[in-house]
Scaffold this motif. Structure first.
Motif, PDB file in Angstrom:
ATOM      1  N   GLY A 172       0.849  -1.328   0.063  1.00  0.00           N
ATOM      2  CA  GLY A 172      -0.084   0.174   0.055  1.00  0.00           C
ATOM      3  C   GLY A 172       1.014   1.320   0.131  1.00  0.00           C
ATOM      4  O   GLY A 172       1.864   1.500  -0.747  1.00  0.00           O
ATOM      5  N   GLU A 173       0.645   2.030   0.881  1.00  0.00           N
ATOM      6  CA  GLU A 173       1.349   3.290   0.939  1.00  0.00           C
ATOM      7  C   GLU A 173       2.247   3.439   2.001  1.00  0.00           C
ATOM      8  O   GLU A 173       3.087   4.404   2.462  1.00  0.00           O
ATOM      9  N   ARG A 174       2.663   2.385   2.596  1.00  0.00           N
ATOM     10  CA  ARG A 174       3.593   2.204   3.842  1.00  0.00           C
ATOM     11  C   ARG A 174       5.015   2.096   3.067  1.00  0.00           C
ATOM     12  O   ARG A 174       5.182   1.635   1.995  1.00  0.00           O
ATOM     13  N   ASN A 175       6.026   2.243   4.145  1.00  0.00           N
ATOM     14  CA  ASN A 175       7.269   2.043   3.621  1.00  0.00           C
ATOM     15  C   ASN A 175       8.066   0.947   4.195  1.00  0.00           C
ATOM     16  O   ASN A 175       9.100   0.495   3.857  1.00  0.00           O
ATOM     17  N   VAL A 176       7.359   0.198   5.138  1.00  0.00           N
ATOM     18  CA  VAL A 176       7.912  -1.118   5.654  1.00  0.00           C
ATOM     19  C   VAL A 176       7.127  -2.277   5.549  1.00  0.00           C
ATOM     20  O   VAL A 176       5.731  -2.382   5.847  1.00  0.00           O
ATOM     21  N   LEU A 177       7.466  -3.344   5.088  1.00  0.00           N
ATOM     22  CA  LEU A 177       6.985  -4.534   4.866  1.00  0.00           C
ATOM     23  C   LEU A 177       7.524  -5.664   5.491  1.00  0.00           C
ATOM     24  O   LEU A 177       8.854  -5.870   5.366  1.00  0.00           O
ATOM     25  N   ILE A 178       6.901  -6.597   6.112  1.00  0.00           N
ATOM     26  CA  ILE A 178       7.361  -7.903   6.938  1.00  0.00           C
ATOM     27  C   ILE A 178       6.759  -8.960   5.834  1.00  0.00           C
ATOM     28  O   ILE A 178       5.540  -9.148   5.575  1.00  0.00           O
ATOM     29  N   LEU A 179       7.514  -9.415   5.160  1.00  0.00           N
ATOM     30  CA  LEU A 179       7.321 -10.611   4.264  1.00  0.00           C
ATOM     31  C   LEU A 179       7.026 -11.780   5.178  1.00  0.00           C
ATOM     32  O   LEU A 179       8.027 -12.356   5.638  1.00  0.00           O
ATOM     33  N   ARG A 180       6.018 -12.368   5.340  1.00  0.00           N
ATOM     34  CA  ARG A 180       5.736 -13.718   6.149  1.00  0.00           C
ATOM     35  C   ARG A 180       6.605 -14.660   5.805  1.00  0.00           C
ATOM     36  O   ARG A 180       6.792 -15.109   4.656  1.00  0.00           O
ATOM     37  N   ASN A 181       7.060 -15.394   6.873  1.00  0.00           N
ATOM     38  CA  ASN A 181       7.975 -16.550   6.776  1.00  0.00           C
ATOM     39  C   ASN A 181       9.406 -16.314   5.866  1.00  0.00           C
ATOM     40  O   ASN A 181       9.611 -16.975   5.181  1.00  0.00           O
ATOM     41  N   HIS A 182       9.766 -15.005   5.877  1.00  0.00           N
ATOM     42  CA  HIS A 182      10.626 -14.686   4.768  1.00  0.00           C
ATOM     43  C   HIS A 182      11.815 -13.690   5.484  1.00  0.00           C
ATOM     44  O   HIS A 182      12.784 -13.944   5.559  1.00  0.00           O
ATOM     45  N   GLY A 183      11.113 -12.325   5.514  1.00  0.00           N
ATOM     46  CA  GLY A 183      12.093 -11.430   5.992  1.00  0.00           C
ATOM     47  C   GLY A 183      11.598  -9.993   6.088  1.00  0.00           C
ATOM     48  O   GLY A 183      10.435  -9.949   6.140  1.00  0.00           O
TER      49      GLY A 183
END
Length: 265
Positions: A172-183
């Motif tokens: 979306g419009e966010r800057n930070v993403l946690i990729l589940r089971n990944h990093g």
């Protein structure tokens, strides 16, 4: 067959004359981010990837050659590709990691405001990504991110272009993403901005895993009033030009250069 050139023989001693000064400047910053990641222990051997858009009208971005360790990446060895995956410049002939292309091209295409995108597979980041509740409000570090983190469900190694649409929808419009089971992944208006966001997020994840070592029953979550207050105070998310970003980056560069790094070459 591609032959891996030893980094010490591949690096030029001066800026490449065929590269514009504006591009060279972002190359130096991205190479510094790679070597800082190595210094801080954020690496996963030759895997994971950082990227930055090349200044100019064309939609080109820089990413690491697939085969170099992060502490071997320098300004002159970065690979330049276009948004559709065509390689424009590959000095070592190593190509790129396909997963890096899928993730980074998706974000650079959909979010032109995010000039730099940094992605890691650290032990603590991957551990938090595997928890149902994700990042918890357990530390001052985490409170700056609480409510600002997007999540993307794991679909396998990110090699399929059709995953890009879902990844972008989740970010979306966010800057930070946690990729589940990944990093973890952080994007910013500059390399310095993305690095500041990733650095804090990595610390928040490390603290969470350390706190959980004593058992979840004894965890003390910050009160909601404090969560809301720190959210307002964490202005680096809204202001990519915040002076604190330059201060943070400059200190990291001083630390890197004390080791005699060749990232500028």
């Amino acid at each position: 067959m591609t032959v891996l050139v030893k980094p010490e023989t591949a690096h030029s001693a001066a800026p490449r004359p065929d590269i514009a000064p504006e591009e060279w400047a972002v190359r130096v910053k991205l190479a510094a981010a790679y070597q800082l990641a190595a210094l801080y222990g954020w690496t996963d051997h030759i895997y994971t990837h950082f990227s930055v858009r090349v200044p100019g009208a064309e939609e080109h971005f820089l990413i690491n050659p697939f085969g170099l360790l992060f502490d071997e990446v320098t300004a002159s060895t970065l690979v330049k590709i276009d948004i559709d995956g065509t390689i424009i410049d590959d000095p070592l002939g190593l190509g790129i990691n396909q997963a890096g292309y899928v993730i980074h091209s998706a974000i650079h295409r959909a979010r032109p405001d995010l000039k730099a995108v940094l992605h890691t597979h650290t032990r603590h980041g991957a551990a938090v990504s595997a928890q149902k509740e994700g990042l918890l409000p357990l530390s001052q570090h985490a409170l700056a991110y609480y409510g600002r983190v997007a999540y993307h469900t794991y679909e396998g190694v990110v090699l399929d272009l059709d995953e890009q649409e879902r990844l972008i929808a989740n970010l979306g419009e966010r800057n930070v993403l946690i990729l589940r089971n990944h990093g973890l992944l952080a994007g910013g208006v500059s390399v310095e901005h993305a690095f500041r966001l990733l650095h804090g997020l990595e610390n928040a994840c490390a603290i969470q895993i350390a706190a959980q070592a004593g058992g979840n029953d004894g965890l003390l979550f910050a009160p909601q009033a404090a969560i809301d207050k720190v959210r307002r105070q964490a202005t680096v998310f809204a202001d990519g030009e915040h002076p604190g970003i330059t201060r943070h980056w400059s200190a990291a560069i001083r630390q890197l250069e004390r080791r005699g790094s060749d990232y500028k070459s």
